[in-house]
Design a protein around this motif. Sequence first.
Motif, short mmCIF file in Angstrom:
data_model
loop_
_atom_site.label_atom_id
_atom_site.label_comp_id
_atom_site.label_asym_id
_atom_site.label_seq_id
_atom_site.Cartn_x
_atom_site.Cartn_y
_atom_site.Cartn_z
N ASP A 26 -38.93 18.40 99.54
CA ASP A 26 -39.75 19.52 99.14
C ASP A 26 -41.21 19.07 99.09
O ASP A 26 -41.51 18.05 98.46
CB ASP A 26 -39.29 20.01 97.76
CG ASP A 26 -39.94 21.31 97.35
OD1 ASP A 26 -41.17 21.45 97.51
OD2 ASP A 26 -39.22 22.18 96.84
N ARG A 28 -43.56 19.99 97.40
CA ARG A 28 -44.11 19.91 96.05
C ARG A 28 -43.80 18.57 95.39
O ARG A 28 -44.39 18.22 94.38
CB ARG A 28 -43.56 21.04 95.18
CG ARG A 28 -44.00 22.42 95.66
CD ARG A 28 -43.26 23.50 94.94
NE ARG A 28 -41.84 23.41 95.32
CZ ARG A 28 -40.93 24.30 95.01
NH1 ARG A 28 -41.25 25.34 94.29
NH2 ARG A 28 -39.68 24.16 95.40
N ASP A 29 -42.85 17.83 95.97
CA ASP A 29 -42.40 16.57 95.39
C ASP A 29 -42.95 15.35 96.12
O ASP A 29 -42.27 14.33 96.23
CB ASP A 29 -40.87 16.52 95.37
CG ASP A 29 -40.27 17.63 94.54
OD1 ASP A 29 -40.92 18.08 93.58
OD2 ASP A 29 -39.14 18.05 94.86
N VAL A 51 -42.79 28.82 103.38
CA VAL A 51 -42.84 28.56 101.94
C VAL A 51 -43.27 29.84 101.24
O VAL A 51 -44.38 30.34 101.46
CB VAL A 51 -43.84 27.41 101.64
CG1 VAL A 51 -43.90 27.14 100.15
CG2 VAL A 51 -43.47 26.15 102.42
N MET A 57 -46.93 23.43 96.88
CA MET A 57 -46.86 22.49 97.99
C MET A 57 -48.25 21.98 98.36
O MET A 57 -48.44 20.79 98.58
CB MET A 57 -46.20 23.14 99.20
CG MET A 57 -46.07 22.21 100.37
SD MET A 57 -45.13 23.01 101.67
CE MET A 57 -45.45 21.89 103.00
#
Length: 185
Positions: A26, A28-29, A51, A57
């Motif tokens: 992901d 965002r990670d 997305v 993100m």
Amino acid sequence: MLAAAREALAGEPEGIRARVRLIEGDGRDTGVHFLPGSFDVVLCHGVLMYVAEPDGMLAGLARMLAPGGLLSLLVRNADALAMRPGLSGDWPTALTAFDTTAYTNRIGLEVRADRRAALTSTLAGIGAPLHAWYGVRVFTDTAPDDAELPPEAELAALLAAEERAGRTDPYRAVAALTHLFGVRG
């Protein structure tokens, strides 16, 4: 897409394969895989459409930038969604496109386009304010994906016209794609 990337990478020389690491995760990670400030340039091309809420993100991508680093975004231009169907004479779809950011992409998926003003605001909020932006596929958006390239002289003129339109108002604002560059403060 990861399988396609693996396949393409397998055909490259060992020197290139050794420098590439494909990671599924992901956006965002990013902190799981990379330390903050790890990169001078981060490219996010043709991804945001998949997305639903891109701000998280984008914040993750910006965290990976070193000071002065460049975040390059290539997105479908929501402000010009009516252009392709309009130029093709599909008036009902063109009229609908004025009031939405949703569209069906060339591979048949329902996705989302982005507005430059919203991305400019997001870039400022994540510490990578907009530095420059360009339009992409101003004149060639309706060309079929499998179109033959024109002869060399015509191709050179086409590319020159696209490049000029992509950096010139008002043409860049109606391009199929918007290429934005944010720079980490």
